[in-house]
Design an enzyme around this catalytic site. Structure first.
Site, PDB file in Angstrom:
ATOM      1  N   ARG A  56       5.653  11.550   1.956  1.00  0.00           N
ATOM      2  CA  ARG A  56       4.344  10.932   1.782  1.00  0.00           C
ATOM      3  C   ARG A  56       4.165   9.803   2.788  1.00  0.00           C
ATOM      4  NH1 ARG A  56       2.589   6.467  -1.228  1.00  0.00           N
ATOM      5  NH2 ARG A  56       0.400   6.664  -1.793  1.00  0.00           N
ATOM      6  N   ASP A 114      -2.053  -7.120  -3.289  1.00  0.00           N
ATOM      7  CA  ASP A 114      -2.174  -7.409  -1.865  1.00  0.00           C
ATOM      8  C   ASP A 114      -2.686  -8.843  -1.712  1.00  0.00           C
ATOM      9  OD1 ASP A 114      -1.371  -4.824  -1.436  1.00  0.00           O
ATOM     10  OD2 ASP A 114      -3.385  -4.052  -1.029  1.00  0.00           O
ATOM     11  N   HIS A 173      -0.508  -2.850  -8.145  1.00  0.00           N
ATOM     12  CA  HIS A 173      -0.285  -1.430  -7.842  1.00  0.00           C
ATOM     13  C   HIS A 173       1.127  -1.225  -7.305  1.00  0.00           C
ATOM     14  CE1 HIS A 173      -1.927  -3.394  -4.258  1.00  0.00           C
ATOM     15  NE2 HIS A 173      -1.269  -2.509  -3.527  1.00  0.00           N
TER      16      HIS A 173
HETATM   17  O1  LIG Z   1       1.707   3.641  -0.314  1.00  0.00           O
HETATM   18  C1  LIG Z   1       0.797   3.260  -1.066  1.00  0.00           C
HETATM   19  O2  LIG Z   1       0.010   4.012  -1.641  1.00  0.00           O
HETATM   20  C2  LIG Z   1       0.623   1.786  -1.335  1.00  0.00           C
HETATM   21  C3  LIG Z   1       0.774   0.919  -0.132  1.00  0.00           C
HETATM   22  C4  LIG Z   1       0.570  -0.516  -0.473  1.00  0.00           C
HETATM   23  O3  LIG Z   1       0.280  -0.864  -1.581  1.00  0.00           O
HETATM   24  C5  LIG Z   1       0.708  -1.566   0.564  1.00  0.00           C
HETATM   25  O4  LIG Z   1       1.056  -1.248   1.727  1.00  0.00           O
HETATM   26  O5  LIG Z   1       0.457  -2.739   0.226  1.00  0.00           O
HETATM   27 FE   LIG Z   2      -0.394  -2.876  -1.656  1.00  0.00          FE
END
Ligand SMILES: O=C(O)CCC(=O)C(=O)O
Ligand SMILES: [Fe+2]
Length: 184
Positions: free
Chosen positions: A126, A61, A116
């Site tokens: 989800r 991020d 991630h």
């Molecule tokens: O959906 C998720 O768990 C991750 C979302 C994510 O990493 C983001 O929106 O930057």
């Molecule tokens: Fe993210």
């Protein structure tokens, strides 16, 4: 969300022996930082063959920190040195805190932004909500002066959140590298 993010930010600074007074835009202690934030809502439909689809590709991020809610398992964090992808399962009543690239820069690399991704599944639709917390638009983020000394030169040049997003658009996952000081 803002209060929680401010608190987390304060605790992270505290762990480095710093507080809001060390950050110009954050203002004096006991006054809320003039932060800005963005909310992303993600929706991942049921997928008949999860081995052939990716929910959200690997990334860090850009924020200082992200507060994340997920309705069902799917978040994975890349572990260090060959550990591979580690699932982060939802815990009732708990939120996930992800550190972003601006925290990486501000802490001069002491706190690493987490790579991630999100995977899809065969049984559950989800959803996740990501609250990206960062500095005001016009504020430059650079390694904090108190973390810099002869042994720890500033690793990154100063950028605003917007400038960093532009570096991301141009350099993708090499954005942090692209703002690295040459002599560092
Ligand atoms: O959906 C998720 O768990 C991750 C979302 C994510 O990493 C983001 O929106 O930057
Ligand atoms: Fe993210």
């Amino acid at each position: 969300m803002k209060g929680l993010s401010n608190k987390m930010f304060e605790l992270i600074l505290g762990s480095m022996g710093l507080n809001f007074e060390d950050i110009k835009w954050a203002g004096p202690k006991n006054v809320h930082p003039h932060s800005q934030a963005l909310l992303h809502l993600n929706s991942y439909p049921i997928c008949p063959d999860p081995t052939r689809a990716m929910g959200l590709a690997p990334h860090t991020d850009s924020s200082l920190l992200t507060v994340l809610y997920q309705s069902y398992s799917g978040l994975q964090v890349l572990g260090e040195e060959g550990i591979g992808w580690v699932p982060v399962h939802p815990v009732n009543g708990a939120l996930i805190i992800n550190l972003g690239d601006l925290m990486h820069i501000l802490s001069n690399g002491r706190f690493k932004s987490a790579i991630h991704r999100a995977v899809v599944n065969e049984t559950h639709h989800r959803v996740s909500a990501a609250y990206f917390y960062g500095p005001p638009k016009e504020e430059k983020i650079s390694p904090l002066i108190k973390l810099i000394d002869g042994d720890h030169p500033p690793l990154y040049r100063a950028v605003t959140w917007k400038e960093y997003l532009e570096a991301r658009a141009a350099h993708f996952d090499k954005a942090l590298e692209s703002i690295k000081n040459k002599n560092a």
